[in-house]
Design a protein around this motif. Structure first.
Motif, PDB file in Angstrom:
ATOM      1  N   GLN A 155       0.879  -1.074   0.034  1.00 48.73           N
ATOM      2  CA  GLN A 155       0.016  -0.019   0.051  1.00 48.73           C
ATOM      3  C   GLN A 155       0.934   1.366   0.094  1.00 48.73           C
ATOM      4  O   GLN A 155       1.814   1.447   0.747  1.00 48.73           O
ATOM      5  CB  GLN A 155      -0.816  -0.107   1.444  1.00 48.73           C
ATOM      6  CG  GLN A 155      -1.905   0.975   1.202  1.00 48.73           C
ATOM      7  CD  GLN A 155      -2.748   1.104   2.170  1.00 48.73           C
ATOM      8  OE1 GLN A 155      -2.786   0.302   3.274  1.00 48.73           O
ATOM      9  NE2 GLN A 155      -3.836   1.860   2.488  1.00 48.73           N
ATOM     10  N   PRO A 156       0.768   2.164  -0.793  1.00 55.15           N
ATOM     11  CA  PRO A 156       1.409   3.341  -1.091  1.00 55.15           C
ATOM     12  C   PRO A 156       1.194   4.371  -0.032  1.00 55.15           C
ATOM     13  O   PRO A 156       0.225   4.427   0.617  1.00 55.15           O
ATOM     14  CB  PRO A 156       1.060   3.835  -2.579  1.00 55.15           C
ATOM     15  CG  PRO A 156      -0.036   3.484  -2.727  1.00 55.15           C
ATOM     16  CD  PRO A 156      -0.239   2.045  -1.780  1.00 55.15           C
ATOM     17  N   GLU A 157       1.978   5.255   0.286  1.00 57.70           N
ATOM     18  CA  GLU A 157       1.930   6.491   0.877  1.00 57.70           C
ATOM     19  C   GLU A 157       0.735   7.285   0.198  1.00 57.70           C
ATOM     20  O   GLU A 157       0.814   7.577  -0.881  1.00 57.70           O
ATOM     21  CB  GLU A 157       3.175   7.183   1.144  1.00 57.70           C
ATOM     22  CG  GLU A 157       4.232   6.478   2.105  1.00 57.70           C
ATOM     23  CD  GLU A 157       3.740   6.018   3.479  1.00 57.70           C
ATOM     24  OE1 GLU A 157       2.740   7.164   4.101  1.00 57.70           O
ATOM     25  OE2 GLU A 157       3.924   4.983   4.189  1.00 57.70           O
ATOM     26  N   PRO A 158      -0.299   7.796   1.043  1.00 59.43           N
ATOM     27  CA  PRO A 158      -1.344   8.731   0.304  1.00 59.43           C
ATOM     28  C   PRO A 158      -0.831   9.941  -0.300  1.00 59.43           C
ATOM     29  O   PRO A 158      -1.561  10.685  -0.974  1.00 59.43           O
ATOM     30  CB  PRO A 158      -2.166   8.548   1.641  1.00 59.43           C
ATOM     31  CG  PRO A 158      -1.535   8.506   2.675  1.00 59.43           C
ATOM     32  CD  PRO A 158      -0.425   7.621   2.417  1.00 59.43           C
ATOM     33  N   VAL A 159      -0.017  10.600   0.533  1.00 60.41           N
ATOM     34  CA  VAL A 159       0.327  12.042   0.188  1.00 60.41           C
ATOM     35  C   VAL A 159       0.723  12.025  -1.368  1.00 60.41           C
ATOM     36  O   VAL A 159       1.608  11.932  -1.927  1.00 60.41           O
ATOM     37  CB  VAL A 159       1.499  12.452   1.002  1.00 60.41           C
ATOM     38  CG1 VAL A 159       1.822  14.098   0.749  1.00 60.41           C
ATOM     39  CG2 VAL A 159       1.255  12.219   2.449  1.00 60.41           C
ATOM     40  N   GLY A 160      -0.304  13.085  -2.020  1.00 67.44           N
ATOM     41  CA  GLY A 160      -0.126  13.252  -3.454  1.00 67.44           C
ATOM     42  C   GLY A 160      -0.456  12.381  -4.302  1.00 67.44           C
ATOM     43  O   GLY A 160      -0.150  12.709  -5.669  1.00 67.44           O
ATOM     44  N   LEU A 161      -0.832  11.205  -3.807  1.00 68.09           N
ATOM     45  CA  LEU A 161      -1.104  10.257  -4.734  1.00 68.09           C
ATOM     46  C   LEU A 161      -2.323   9.621  -4.874  1.00 68.09           C
ATOM     47  O   LEU A 161      -3.173   9.812  -3.641  1.00 68.09           O
ATOM     48  CB  LEU A 161      -0.456   8.930  -4.466  1.00 68.09           C
ATOM     49  CG  LEU A 161       1.268   9.081  -4.364  1.00 68.09           C
ATOM     50  CD1 LEU A 161       2.175   7.891  -4.014  1.00 68.09           C
ATOM     51  CD2 LEU A 161       1.796   9.547  -5.754  1.00 68.09           C
TER      52      LEU A 161
END
Length: 293
Positions: free
Chosen positions: A152-158
């Motif tokens: 799971q990716p980091e949510p900031v800006g994505l």
């Protein structure tokens, strides 16, 4: 008299890539340039600035004190340029152009081609560049427009979308299991040969937790490529852990243990928020999401 220096952005990119990679050859590969071309760009930057930015130490380039003082400012310029490129790409409403997709080497080699054929049929004006990489591409630095990830990716800006819950299981070639003797329980794998992955990983711990009594001694073969590991397994070199949906489409490969608890693997589709406003990237993102689901 005007002493203002006029800098070529290509020189700045050359400087940043050389700092990041530590050598001209690695930086040239990253930028898709020849090493002499990159050397000329670095020399041009040093000439116009009137400064020495690098010293050669062995085969590596090391920043001078002056180079280190300039690095923060130049890096800020690079971040601003990347941001500008993201915004400009996001504004594009054309359904023609290149979209770069990053995926693990096994996914790119075995599972993505069928999806690419459907992408081309849906929008033939879009060209796809596949970046085969087992590392998590930095979307913020535009290494890719869309990434297929298994964490799971980091949510900031994505923008991210969970597309699929897959499982990884133990598989081996039928002829290897003929030689080994088909195991009836996890304990029967104590002396089996396994194919593992280079670098730190928790595979042995996960197998031990599932009752498979393996140690480093069982991992006769290791590689940094899931494609290479799967090809080794297909040749009968040992047992490999791989996606179930890949194994099921490969003749001559068998699941090793009927009662082995599979390892869960999630598939995430990720893009930058501003890139999602681009028609061609949104089209590719949505079609990938549909196919991966």
């Amino acid at each position: 008299m005007n002493n203002r220096v006029s800098l070529d952005w290509n020189w700045i990119r050359a400087f940043l890539a050389t700092v990041d990679r530590g050598s001209l050859s690695a930086a040239a590969r990253e930028l898709g340039l020849t090493q002499p071309t990159l050397s000329r760009q670095i020399a041009a930057l040093e000439r116009d600035l009137g400064l020495t930015l690098f010293e050669r130490v062995g085969k590596s380039l090391v920043l001078t004190h002056t180079g280190r003082e300039l690095l923060d400012e130049v890096h800020a310029m690079g971040v601003a340029a990347d941001r500008l490129a993201i915004i400009a790409s996001g504004q594009s409403q054309s359904l023609e152009g290149v979209v770069r997709i990053s995926a693990s080497d096994a996914f790119a080699a075995y599972l993505l081609p069928d999806i690419l054929e459907k992408l081309h049929a849906a929008s033939p004006g879009i060209k796809i560049e596949v970046i085969s990489s087992n590392s998590i591409s930095d979307l913020m630095r535009r290494e890719a427009d869309i990434a297929i990830r298994h964490v799971q990716p980091e949510p900031v800006g994505l923008i991210s979308r969970l597309c699929h819950h897959d499982i990884a299981d133990l598989y081996a070639a039928s002829d290897y299991l003929d030689r080994l003797g088909r195991p009836r329980s996890a304990r029967d794998l104590a002396h089996a040969r396994f194919i593992g992955f280079s670098g730190p990983n928790d595979l042995i711990e996960r197998l031990n937790q599932r009752g498979v009594p393996v140690t480093e001694d069982n991992f006769i073969w290791k590689t940094n490529s899931a494609v290479a590991a799967w090809e080794m397994a297909k040749k009968g070199l040992g047992i490999c852990i791989i996606f179930e949906r890949l194994a099921n489409r490969t003749p001559g490969m068998e699941r090793v243990l009927a009662d082995f608890e599979p390892i869960p693997v999630s598939t995430w589709l990720v893009t930058h928020r501003e890139l999602h406003t681009s028609r061609r990237i949104r089209l590719v993102f949505d079609l990938l999401a549909e196919e991966l689901s």
